[in-house]
Design an enzyme around this catalytic site. Sequence first.
Site, PDB file in Angstrom:
ATOM      1  N   GLU A 153       0.867  -1.098  -0.027  1.00 50.53           N
ATOM      2  CA  GLU A 153      -0.110  -0.028   0.112  1.00 50.53           C
ATOM      3  C   GLU A 153       0.805   1.137   0.043  1.00 50.53           C
ATOM      4  O   GLU A 153       0.781   2.210   1.045  1.00 50.53           O
ATOM      5  CB  GLU A 153      -0.953  -0.110   1.265  1.00 50.53           C
ATOM      6  CG  GLU A 153      -2.068  -1.015   1.115  1.00 50.53           C
ATOM      7  CD  GLU A 153      -2.842  -1.098   2.542  1.00 50.53           C
ATOM      8  OE1 GLU A 153      -3.639  -1.820   2.496  1.00 50.53           O
ATOM      9  OE2 GLU A 153      -2.495  -0.385   3.339  1.00 50.53           O
ATOM     10  N   GLU A 318      -6.967  -7.400  -1.055  1.00 50.63           N
ATOM     11  CA  GLU A 318      -7.462  -7.243   0.399  1.00 50.63           C
ATOM     12  C   GLU A 318      -8.982  -6.832   0.405  1.00 50.63           C
ATOM     13  O   GLU A 318      -9.192  -5.858   0.002  1.00 50.63           O
ATOM     14  CB  GLU A 318      -6.471  -6.407   1.167  1.00 50.63           C
ATOM     15  CG  GLU A 318      -4.993  -7.084   1.592  1.00 50.63           C
ATOM     16  CD  GLU A 318      -4.458  -6.099   2.483  1.00 50.63           C
ATOM     17  OE1 GLU A 318      -5.007  -5.166   3.053  1.00 50.63           O
ATOM     18  OE2 GLU A 318      -3.149  -5.761   2.223  1.00 50.63           O
TER      19      GLU A 318
END
Length: 679
Positions: A153, A318
Amino acid sequence: MPETTPKGLARLAYGGDYNPEQWPESVWQEDVRLMREAGVTMVSVGVFSWALLEPERDRYDFGWLDRLLDLLHENGIRADLATPTAAPPAWFYRAHPEALPVTREGVRHAFGSRAAICHSNPDYRAAAARITRELAYRYGDHPALALWHVHNEYGVPVSACYCDTCAGHFRRWLADRYGAGDPAAAVAAVNDAWGTAFWGQRYGSLDEITPPRLTPTACNPAQQLDYRRFADATMRENFTAERDILHELAPGIPVTTNFMTALSQCDSVDYWAWGREVDLVTNDHYLITDGRRTHVNLAMAADLTRSVAGGAPWLLLEHSTSGVNWQPRNPAKRPGEMARNSLAHVARGSEGAMFFQWRQSRRGAEKFHSAMVPHAGTESRVWREVVRLGADLESLAPVRGTRTVPDVAMVWDWQSWWAQNLEWRPSEDHDARERADSFYETLYDRHLTVDFAHPEADLSAYPLVVVPALYLATEAAGRNLRSYVENGGTLVVSYFSGIVDEHDAVHEGPHPGALRDVLGLTVEEFSPLLADQRVTLTGPDGATLTGDVWSEFVVPRGAETVWTYADGLAAGHPAVTRHRLGEGTAWYVSTRPDSAALDVIIGAACEDAGIAPRTGLPRDVETVRRSGEHGDYLFVLNHTAHDVKVPLDTPGTELLGGEHTAGHLAVPAGAVRVVRLDA
């Protein structure tokens, strides 16, 4: 060409982040047994494991990861293996404290969280390359390896650092951007681009330039905009450095990093640029439970991710089985919602559904974040739904490789968003993301599947293109939108678009600058509204619409007036216009319509575009089509609390139940149905 699908994965990806280092090895056998019961096909491993893999400089311990990957392979589970470079170890920061990032206010962050990284720091870059190289040497040909997962991320929670190392890197970046590497040539170009004649900010050399640190009042907006570009490019340099090592040492394994395209979750990354650098686009998505219709934001994020992938299949890397732990309030998902969320992503192009995480943590900051194996264990609703979803995804294996079919496009540009969010704009109530959300929701409620597009991208495939917010519009973008309309497209543009160029300089001449010609009008003056003000718009049939936040003094220059301001400072002036240009039509909306008004305007534009209303589909019943060489698949997701029947133009076989269906499709409350349509 690098591989773009996980190696050896024959079905849709299903699984989650697996952190076995948080548990004794005696738990691992139980984990893989449960993974097989749930139908898990792939897990992500090693994301935050740097301190275990390299417990001190140049001393590596791969034994536990060897045993883990072998165990996964023996049980038929593929591995998405991460480089752990989002979590440098404590020993690294002790040796290199200057690698911790510095805020704009001059405060250096401390160790103890995650992703506390100055991306310009040479010691960090060298250490990241070393651990990446060691992983590639050791595991590049491991039979469990399906995918490389670089970092984690990017941009969350820190993207920009303002330290002295970054200052020097920024100056070199400016020399390359504005002077082809020549600092002397660059400084004049920087002065011009940043408009440094204003407030006496002129620079005599690049050495005088610092990051846009805290200033007494508004800092130069062009400088801030370039620094956001620099920070994004610096993170991307670090990604490509790791990617290139992996490509060299482990050829044949695709490389990705997990994006966060939802506009509410990451605003520091230009994903148009990043999408070109990964072999497979992957995304993380978490519901923002702020009282709005969360499934609409989910659909928007999935459509945006698919668009970043250029329409190709992508992967949800995710999301959550139930509640998260980082919002003010974190409700559980309703029964069936986890599967519906997962399959909504699949409908919009994902090649599976992965979660954070496999087993819920007992310690650390995310111990209350839901997981596939919750604290409650296997005697729980979440676990039963996890097992059921695994079976459903196995049934949907035929959709692999197909592509989602779009109906319309929405123009979006992260750099325009960055520029609009800088200080001292005409109204703090005008929010580019809110406009994107609102336009998207209107299209969603018309049961239209949306592609997103860069403002300079080819738009010719779409009958309708909407531009909810494009404050920064280059001349090339203006020409592109004009060409789209002239060649038969229908365009809808919202207010405060086309205003500045790539340096945040107002386009010469009247607003809306780069979009004057395509819209056939000029704007003499903005007239933002106060917080409690509304304006009424009247149409040719006497009907009225309502707007707030914004109004303008619009002067038609070829456009026709469709709705007029009935009150407010701009009373009597055009509020919504329509410009016939070449073979197409361009609409302009100079206020913020409420949802009912925006639907009326979009409906009129749909008529121009030849898009017929999709009757027979209730609100919050989502229909999306995926198409491929061997067939078409219709996903129907019922987000309501009521059973529905959906018209079915083409008969087919429902994959989750196996029954043949024709004429209509029955979808129970909260359920999902997927029909393989007959040829």
